[in-house]
Design a protein around this motif. Structure first.
Motif, PDB file in Angstrom:
ATOM      1  N   ALA A 152     -69.970 -18.736 -28.180  1.00 46.60           N
ATOM      2  CA  ALA A 152     -71.146 -19.206 -28.902  1.00 46.60           C
ATOM      3  C   ALA A 152     -70.978 -20.599 -29.500  1.00 46.60           C
ATOM      4  N   LEU A 153     -69.979 -21.336 -29.026  1.00 44.33           N
ATOM      5  CA  LEU A 153     -69.817 -22.711 -29.502  1.00 44.33           C
ATOM      6  C   LEU A 153     -69.840 -23.662 -28.314  1.00 44.33           C
ATOM      7  N   VAL A 154     -70.342 -24.858 -28.559  1.00 43.90           N
ATOM      8  CA  VAL A 154     -70.335 -25.891 -27.527  1.00 43.90           C
ATOM      9  C   VAL A 154     -69.215 -26.858 -27.880  1.00 43.90           C
ATOM     10  N   GLU A 155     -68.179 -26.862 -27.054  1.00 44.56           N
ATOM     11  CA  GLU A 155     -66.973 -27.633 -27.368  1.00 44.56           C
ATOM     12  C   GLU A 155     -67.245 -29.127 -27.499  1.00 44.56           C
ATOM     13  N   LEU A 156     -68.210 -29.619 -26.730  1.00 44.01           N
ATOM     14  CA  LEU A 156     -68.469 -31.060 -26.714  1.00 44.01           C
ATOM     15  C   LEU A 156     -69.319 -31.512 -27.900  1.00 44.01           C
ATOM     16  N   MET A 157     -69.813 -30.545 -28.681  1.00 44.60           N
ATOM     17  CA  MET A 157     -70.672 -30.905 -29.801  1.00 44.60           C
ATOM     18  C   MET A 157     -69.908 -30.826 -31.120  1.00 44.60           C
ATOM     19  N   GLU A 160     -74.670 -20.469 -22.114  1.00 49.32           N
ATOM     20  CA  GLU A 160     -74.598 -19.106 -22.654  1.00 49.32           C
ATOM     21  C   GLU A 160     -74.567 -19.123 -24.182  1.00 49.32           C
ATOM     22  N   ALA A 161     -73.804 -20.095 -24.723  1.00 47.46           N
ATOM     23  CA  ALA A 161     -73.734 -20.211 -26.184  1.00 47.46           C
ATOM     24  C   ALA A 161     -75.106 -20.563 -26.743  1.00 47.46           C
ATOM     25  N   GLY A 173     -73.838 -31.779 -20.796  1.00 49.30           N
ATOM     26  CA  GLY A 173     -73.325 -31.736 -22.163  1.00 49.30           C
ATOM     27  C   GLY A 173     -72.804 -33.049 -22.721  1.00 49.30           C
ATOM     28  N   ALA A 212     -77.269 -17.571 -26.684  1.00 52.89           N
ATOM     29  CA  ALA A 212     -76.877 -16.599 -27.711  1.00 52.89           C
ATOM     30  C   ALA A 212     -77.359 -17.050 -29.089  1.00 52.89           C
ATOM     31  N   MET A 213     -77.531 -18.355 -29.267  1.00 54.41           N
ATOM     32  CA  MET A 213     -78.015 -18.876 -30.552  1.00 54.41           C
ATOM     33  C   MET A 213     -79.546 -18.975 -30.560  1.00 54.41           C
ATOM     34  N   GLU A 271     -65.593 -32.941 -33.135  1.00 55.73           N
ATOM     35  CA  GLU A 271     -65.983 -32.108 -31.983  1.00 55.73           C
ATOM     36  C   GLU A 271     -65.240 -30.778 -32.025  1.00 55.73           C
ATOM     37  N   GLY A 290     -64.266 -28.943 -29.708  1.00 50.49           N
ATOM     38  CA  GLY A 290     -63.186 -28.875 -28.715  1.00 50.49           C
ATOM     39  C   GLY A 290     -61.821 -29.233 -29.285  1.00 50.49           C
ATOM     40  N   HIS A 291     -61.817 -29.955 -30.406  1.00 47.95           N
ATOM     41  CA  HIS A 291     -60.542 -30.352 -31.014  1.00 47.95           C
ATOM     42  C   HIS A 291     -59.955 -29.255 -31.901  1.00 47.95           C
ATOM     43  N   ARG A 351     -58.641 -37.500 -25.466  1.00 49.86           N
ATOM     44  CA  ARG A 351     -59.257 -36.915 -26.660  1.00 49.86           C
ATOM     45  C   ARG A 351     -59.013 -35.411 -26.720  1.00 49.86           C
ATOM     46  N   GLY A 352     -58.288 -34.924 -25.710  1.00 44.84           N
ATOM     47  CA  GLY A 352     -57.979 -33.492 -25.688  1.00 44.84           C
ATOM     48  C   GLY A 352     -59.130 -32.639 -25.223  1.00 44.84           C
ATOM     49  N   LEU A 353     -60.038 -33.226 -24.459  1.00 44.50           N
ATOM     50  CA  LEU A 353     -61.203 -32.466 -23.992  1.00 44.50           C
ATOM     51  C   LEU A 353     -61.318 -32.532 -22.479  1.00 44.50           C
ATOM     52  N   GLU A 413     -65.302 -17.367 -28.232  1.00 48.71           N
ATOM     53  CA  GLU A 413     -65.395 -18.628 -27.495  1.00 48.71           C
ATOM     54  C   GLU A 413     -66.682 -18.799 -26.693  1.00 48.71           C
ATOM     55  N   GLY A 416     -74.085 -28.297 -22.557  1.00 50.58           N
ATOM     56  CA  GLY A 416     -72.687 -28.124 -22.952  1.00 50.58           C
ATOM     57  C   GLY A 416     -72.196 -26.703 -22.752  1.00 50.58           C
ATOM     58  N   ASN A 417     -73.032 -25.732 -23.050  1.00 51.15           N
ATOM     59  CA  ASN A 417     -72.646 -24.323 -22.893  1.00 51.15           C
ATOM     60  C   ASN A 417     -73.932 -23.489 -22.951  1.00 51.15           C
TER      61      ASN A 417
END
Lengths: 241, 327
Positions: A91-96, B207-208, B271, B211-212, A140, A142-143, B324-326, A89, B204-205
């Motif tokens: 290395a991913l951007v949930e909003l993208m 750290e992610a 983000g 890491a990328m 997205e 996040g879904h 939207r579940g976010l 969890e 948005g993240n």
């Protein structure tokens, strides 16, 4: 003549202040091999992997890839050598979107570095190859469920033709079904002759898929054993000594 | 590219933007009926609105970019004033205004660089860094001018400069063209350029993104720098339009800019956000301000209504994200 291993870590050290987090670790990973790196919390397993994936520079030792000594100073360096890391969890951007996540930091570009959207949308076929039923590359992240997120991270590694994929606690926080999906993905990587390092403190998850185990305790590598020569009970004994 | 612009605009109109667009339309209808002699849609009022909106809007575009990247800038009003002051001073020393503009844009770049470096290299929250710079630049302006207004009558001496920046084409203020151009350019970059993808990833993240292999510090510094340049442009635009500089120029703009970005759907946590949303957010705020004026509502109400609107929008954004579940 002996076979050259894919990766060789020689006498790796890492200090955090006064803490000797990794203390002279040596190991090698063969091509297409699935290796379980096990140890209790704080044993140094994630740190040694972060050295290999370019997240932390090492304080000593050397890394060889296919027999060549290399310098891995950043995650980009590691990826250039074909080492991909799948963080739980992280290395991913949930909003993208799925596509944007797949190519984050390595975007395919056209004129003036504008994104090549057509190429980005191709990622959907890799996801389908993995058995992920994600309809649109624009969805997205996040879904997605926990297992699907791991799937996206694994698809990313596969798309970029990684030679070694490192999984850092891939089954933590996942349901039993989702964890099984991830283990299936790992088996799938072996079919593609991609090597895997699976870091976990859950021996029950790693035992069925790994062929060899590296056990760490207090920053040191305390065991390097083939599966046929050990058992979950023996490994557990080793870790809690 | 034409197709891309249409796609950006079309794609930009998500549920959130539709809500803001409806707010804009609602405000227009409301103020049409409440304004004295229905003057809200008169050419005079519209002219004022479209002359003033770009000065805020150009800054909001940059603020939105920076906020998507996960940082804040409270120094935008002071930086735009500082740049305007330097422009006016250079002009007073007979520097060609076009050359002076280039130099002033470089000053904007440098102020953004200072904010960016202090934030990422020392790990200080940008809120603190830019609040400090807001006070520091404003203080320097007062010291330099002693609060005295300085004339900047570039229209007489260099009409080309004046018309290029704040003239009119077919009765439409040139500023509006600049604003639309900058909006479209930034929307394209955010949606379709590698840099935009990395800005979203960084905000948005972080750290992610790291890491990328994304150089998140560098991305943030670029955002600060771009915003600094836009602040400089907006500051010079205003000084050119009002043909002078006063020490309070741009004060209070930082909160208006953040408000417009938030009303436009930009997250305070990074983000999320779009440039189209920011564009609409600017319209909401400016329509509100001038709508209340032409409706003869005492000016103090603007702040109160704006404050309530920000809270309502923030709540609606949160509810939409939850749906939207976010959350």
């Amino acid at each position: 003549m002996t076979k050259t291993p894919l990766i060789e870590m020689r006498n790796i050290h890492k200090w955090f202040g006064k803490v000797h987090a990794v203390d002279g670790v040596n190991f090698a990973i063969e091509k297409g091999e699935i290796v379980g790196l096990v140890g209790d919390n704080g044993a140094g397993k994630s740190t040694v992997i972060k050295v290999l994936s370019g997240y932390h520079p090492s304080d000593g030792g050397e890394i060889l890839i296919e027999g060549q000594k290399v310098q891995i100073k950043s995650p980009s360096d590691a990826r250039a050598f074909g080492i991909e890391t799948v963080y739980q969890e992280q290395a991913l951007v949930e909003l993208m979107s799925v596509a944007r996540n797949m190519f984050m930091g390595r975007e395919p570009v056209k004129f003036a570095r504008f994104l090549d959207r057509r190429k980005m949308n191709e990622c959907i076929s890799v996801l389908h190859d993995l058995g992920l039923s994600i309809d649109s590359p624009d969805l997205e992240v996040g879904h997605l469920s926990g297992g699907e997120k791991q799937g996206v991270a694994i698809a990313r590694a596969m798309y970029f033709k990684a030679k070694l994929v490192i999984f850092d606690e891939p089954t933590r926080n996942l349901s039993i079904k989702e964890a099984q999906t991830v283990l299936d993905f790992i088996e799938g990587l072996k079919q593609e002759n991609i090597s895997v390092i699976f870091i976990t403190h859950n021996l029950y998850h790693v035992y069925p898929v790994a062929e060899r185990f590296l056990a760490m305790r207090k920053g040191k590598l305390v065991d390097d054993v083939m599966k046929e020569n050990t058992s979950i009970e023996q490994l557990t004994q080793e870790l809690v000594k | 590219m034409k197709e891309s612009i249409i796609r950006v605009l079309g794609k930009g109109i998500s549920a959130r933007e539709t809500f803001i667009l409806l707010t804009v339309i609602g405000l227009v209808v409301l103020f049409y009926f409440t304004s004295f002699k229905h003057r809200f849609l008169s050419s005079g009022v519209q002219d004022t609105i479209f002359t003033v909106a770009p000065e805020l809007g150009i800054i909001v575009v940059g603020v939105t970019l920076l906020m998507i990247g996960g940082e804040f800038d409270l120094s935008v009003g002071s930086v735009s004033a500082l740049c305007a002051l330097i422009m006016v001073e250079l002009y007073g020393r007979d520097v060609d205004p076009f050359l002076a503009l280039v130099m002033v844009l470089a000053v904007g770049l440098a102020t953004g660089m200072i904010n960016g470096l202090a934030t990422v290299k020392f790990g200080i929250p940008s809120f603190i860094v830019t609040m400090g710079m807001m006070m520091a630049w404003r203080g320097a302006i007062y010291v330099a001018t002693a609060g005295v207004t300085i004339r900047f009558n570039v229209m007489k001496t260099h009409p080309a400069f004046y018309y290029l920046l704040v003239g009119k084409i077919g009765g439409i203020p040139v500023q509006l063209f600049w604003f639309v151009l900058i909006t479209v350019a930034f929307a394209l970059v955010l949606n379709y350029h590698e840099f935009g993808n990395r800005v979203y990833a960084t905000g948005g993240n972080k750290e992610a993104a790291k890491a990328m292999g994304i150089k998140t510090d560098q991305i943030k510094i670029y955002c600060f720098v771009l915003l600094g340049i836009l602040c400089a442009l907006a500051g010079v635009m205003r000084a050119t339009r009002i043909r002078g500089f006063y020490a309070q120029q741009g004060s209070g703009m930082e909160l208006m800019a953040i408000a417009a970005a938030v009303v436009g759907g930009t997250s305070l946590f990074g983000g999320t956000g779009t440039i189209i949303g920011a564009f609409l957010g600017v319209l909401v705020i400016i329509f509100l301000e001038y709508g209340l004026i032409v409706s003869r509502v005492p000016g103090f109400w603007f702040r109160a209504v704006l404050g309530v609107l920000i809270v309502i929008v923030a709540v609606v954004n949160k509810l939409m994200a939850k749906r939207r579940g976010l959350s």
